[in-house]
Motif scaffolding. Structure first.
Motif, PDB file in Angstrom:
ATOM      1  N   PHE A 148       0.823  -1.193  -0.002  1.00 25.38           N
ATOM      2  CA  PHE A 148       0.051   0.194   0.102  1.00 25.38           C
ATOM      3  C   PHE A 148       0.852   1.351   0.182  1.00 25.38           C
ATOM      4  N   HIS A 149       1.858   1.391   0.839  1.00 22.54           N
ATOM      5  CA  HIS A 149       2.688   2.388   1.187  1.00 22.54           C
ATOM      6  C   HIS A 149       3.947   2.417   0.253  1.00 22.54           C
ATOM      7  N   CYS A 150       4.462   1.670  -0.789  1.00 26.64           N
ATOM      8  CA  CYS A 150       5.608   1.474  -1.247  1.00 26.64           C
ATOM      9  C   CYS A 150       5.998   2.761  -2.237  1.00 26.64           C
ATOM     10  N   GLN A 151       4.812   3.341  -2.578  1.00 27.45           N
ATOM     11  CA  GLN A 151       5.159   4.610  -3.480  1.00 27.45           C
ATOM     12  C   GLN A 151       4.773   5.930  -2.666  1.00 27.45           C
ATOM     13  N   ASN A 152       4.657   5.576  -1.553  1.00 27.86           N
ATOM     14  CA  ASN A 152       3.907   6.994  -0.730  1.00 27.86           C
ATOM     15  C   ASN A 152       4.977   7.700   0.031  1.00 27.86           C
ATOM     16  N   SER A 153       6.136   7.372  -0.070  1.00 34.47           N
ATOM     17  CA  SER A 153       7.203   8.170   0.635  1.00 34.47           C
ATOM     18  C   SER A 153       8.592   7.856  -0.181  1.00 34.47           C
ATOM     19  N   ASP A 154       9.429   8.795  -0.151  1.00 32.45           N
ATOM     20  CA  ASP A 154      10.902   8.843  -0.849  1.00 32.45           C
ATOM     21  C   ASP A 154      11.415   7.546  -0.122  1.00 32.45           C
ATOM     22  N   ILE A 155      11.460   7.366   1.120  1.00 37.72           N
ATOM     23  CA  ILE A 155      12.273   6.463   1.961  1.00 37.72           C
ATOM     24  C   ILE A 155      11.959   4.888   1.444  1.00 37.72           C
ATOM     25  N   ARG A 156      10.534   4.806   1.260  1.00 35.66           N
ATOM     26  CA  ARG A 156       9.961   3.559   1.014  1.00 35.66           C
ATOM     27  C   ARG A 156      10.137   3.121  -0.622  1.00 35.66           C
ATOM     28  N   LYS A 157      10.308   4.374  -1.361  1.00 33.05           N
ATOM     29  CA  LYS A 157      10.681   4.111  -2.703  1.00 33.05           C
ATOM     30  C   LYS A 157      12.245   3.440  -2.954  1.00 33.05           C
ATOM     31  N   ILE A 158      12.839   4.138  -1.998  1.00 36.76           N
ATOM     32  CA  ILE A 158      14.249   3.727  -2.193  1.00 36.76           C
ATOM     33  C   ILE A 158      14.505   2.185  -1.796  1.00 36.76           C
ATOM     34  N   TYR A 159      13.856   1.772  -0.700  1.00 34.89           N
ATOM     35  CA  TYR A 159      13.790   0.101  -0.378  1.00 34.89           C
ATOM     36  C   TYR A 159      13.330  -0.537  -1.299  1.00 34.89           C
ATOM     37  N   ASP A 160      12.260   0.045  -1.872  1.00 36.02           N
ATOM     38  CA  ASP A 160      11.687  -0.685  -3.129  1.00 36.02           C
ATOM     39  C   ASP A 160      12.563  -1.051  -4.397  1.00 36.02           C
ATOM     40  N   ASN A 161      13.196   0.076  -4.591  1.00 37.90           N
ATOM     41  CA  ASN A 161      14.182   0.171  -5.839  1.00 37.90           C
ATOM     42  C   ASN A 161      15.398  -0.758  -5.192  1.00 37.90           C
ATOM     43  N   LEU A 162      15.855  -0.831  -4.033  1.00 36.67           N
ATOM     44  CA  LEU A 162      16.882  -1.676  -3.533  1.00 36.67           C
ATOM     45  C   LEU A 162      16.697  -3.346  -3.879  1.00 36.67           C
ATOM     46  N   ILE A 163      15.422  -3.589  -3.679  1.00 40.26           N
ATOM     47  CA  ILE A 163      15.051  -5.006  -4.245  1.00 40.26           C
ATOM     48  C   ILE A 163      15.216  -5.188  -5.586  1.00 40.26           C
TER      49      ILE A 163
END
Length: 481
Positions: free
Chosen positions: A81-96
């Motif tokens: 739900f929150h993967c694109q809701n904040s920059d820090i979550r986007k970073i961790y999503d990108n790391l995967i």
């Protein structure tokens, strides 16, 4: 107080998160029956959760296993739900994604995502994430045999490590200040200020140029704010808290990083305005809280929302002690699991004061006892001392003479052990412990007048006047006269 992880997690969810979970869970359940959704609905409606109750539900077979699975499923849905809701979550999503592409040998594709994630980390001053991404970038360039470019990026490592060390130094000093503030509370003598004086001697506190990032600057101001709060320099508190709020507002990524810090800073400002008797400005600040509640990062943090609830009501009670306390009580259970004891008990104390002002002494006693009955709570010595004295006042108003005599001795012993007695506290305890004999001899009014004279002198003293920070004992004594 706090229930258990699954109960707290379910109760922290917003309506949007709950709706998303229902959709998400359907995609992760095999078969027609979604018993985890039934378990979720049951927990969502319950005010208390126990394994005994759950065992009686037809959709529960293995309580421990099903609770663990549901907990993990909710976390997965929240991640989605929150993967694109904040920059820090986007970073961790990108790391995967970067890790997957790296292992497949698709280095140029992975590098493209690294650059995007690195830009987000830099924008938000997420220095450790930036350092990690720089390391990955170096590894990818090495695999692609781009050695000269890799050598240039090594210099970025040195710069980032320097910034991280600077931030850590600032954070360490701030944390020391917070610890002293929480343990000591109101300063009672010059010696109490010595640990803070040591912190302020550090050159990185006084020189603004020593703060190398916006986050470091936030900590730098916080150290000076904390010192002035403890020292009781109210004008300086207002000066530094206004600096902090302005700094937050100028750097919105700081609010995203620590929404609780932003909420707390506004509360500190409210308390300082109250101490300066600027009631009009306090009321304006309380109205501002509804706007703070609308900030996206605050909305997404149950802790920040709960802090907002407590801080707003603490200020409200100090501005107007005739507010609807019953309505306030109804909101406490929802927010209680997400707040620390110092903030929780601060509200309890001000509720006790409000009931005291309304002469509902039984309810005043109920809320002060909520704090005193928690024997594990040992923070904020000055606060606990005030609660002990407030209990004496409440029992006095209730006419509990026997309890009063016993509590006077008990409170005196408690405060002696702390070795931080104000003269004000000694005077009050002495009066209460002898009150029965004063009353029997018809001297109670004369003794109250003597007490008022002594308290008047205390209120003029540099340190003794701080004993009136939580409650105006002199005003109460004059009313009794």
């Amino acid at each position: 107080m706090k229930q258990e992880p699954l109960f707290d997690l379910v109760n922290s969810l917003t309506m949007s998160e709950k709706r998303f979970f229902k959709i998400f869970s359907k995609r992760h359940i095999i078969g027609e029956k979604n018993e985890y959704s039934l378990l979720f609905d049951y927990i969502d409606k319950e005010t208390d959760l126990s394994n005994e109750k759950l065992l009686n539900q037809p959709f529960v077979k293995n309580v421990s296993a099903e609770k663990n699975y549901l907990y993990r499923l909710i976390l997965k849905s929240l991640n989605s739900f929150h993967c694109q809701n904040s920059d820090i979550r986007k970073i961790y999503d990108n790391l995967i994604s970067i890790d997957i592409l790296f292992k497949k040998g698709l280095y140029s594709q992975a590098l493209e995502i690294v650059y995007k994630a690195h830009k987000l980390a830099k924008k938000n001053e997420l220095l450790r994430q930036e350092l990690l991404l720089t390391e990955i970038k170096e590894e990818l360039l090495l695999k692609d045999q781009q050695y000269l470019q890799t050598l240039e990026i090594f210099k970025e490592d040195d710069q980032l490590i320097h910034l991280i060390k600077n931030l850590l130094s600032m954070r360490e000093l701030t944390t020391k200040g917070y610890h002293e503030n929480l343990s000591k509370g109101v300063i009672r003598n010059d010696e109490d200020l010595l640990p803070f004086a040591e912190i302020l001697k550090n050159e990185i506190v006084s020189d603004e140029s020593k703060a190398l990032t916006a986050r470091a600057r936030l900590h730098q101001i916080s150290v000076q704010l904390t010192y002035n709060m403890v020292a009781g320099n109210n004008e300086q508190v207002l000066e530094f808290v206004n600096q902090i709020i302005k700094h937050y507002d100028s750097h919105p990524h700081l609010i995203d990083y620590t929404p609780i810090g932003y909420v707390s800073s506004n509360f500190i400002k409210g308390s300082a305005l109250l101490a300066s008797n600027k009631m009009k400005e306090v009321k304006m600040l309380i109205k501002k809280y509804s706007k703070i509640e609308e900030i996206d990062s605050v909305q997404k943090s149950q802790k920040a929302l709960s802090s907002l609830f407590f801080y707003k009501n603490i200020l409200l009670l100090q501005v107007d002690q005739s507010v609807d306390l019953e309505e306030m009580e109804k909101g406490i259970p929802k927010h209680e699991p997400f707040i620390g004891k110092p903030q929780l008990y601060d509200l309890y104390f001000h509720m006790s004061l409000s009931f005291f002002a309304q002469e509902d002494f039984k309810k005043a006693l109920k809320w002060s006892n909520e704090i005193l009955n928690d024997l594990q709570f040992k923070s904020r010595e000055d606060f606990l001392n005030t609660i002990k004295l407030m209990n004496l006042l409440i029992h006095f108003e209730l006419g509990n003479d026997f309890t009063l005599e016993y509590l006077s001795k008990s409170t005196n012993n408690f405060l002696k052990r702390k070795s931080r007695l104000f003269k004000v506290e000694k005077l009050l305890i002495k009066f209460f412990s002898r009150y029965e004999s004063y009353a029997a001899n018809g001297h109670s009014k004369a003794e109250l007048e003597k007490l008022a004279e002594k308290l008047t002198l205390c209120k003029e003293d540099k340190y003794e006047r701080k004993a009136f920070h939580y409650f105006d004992y002199l005003k109460w004594v004059k009313q009794k006269i």
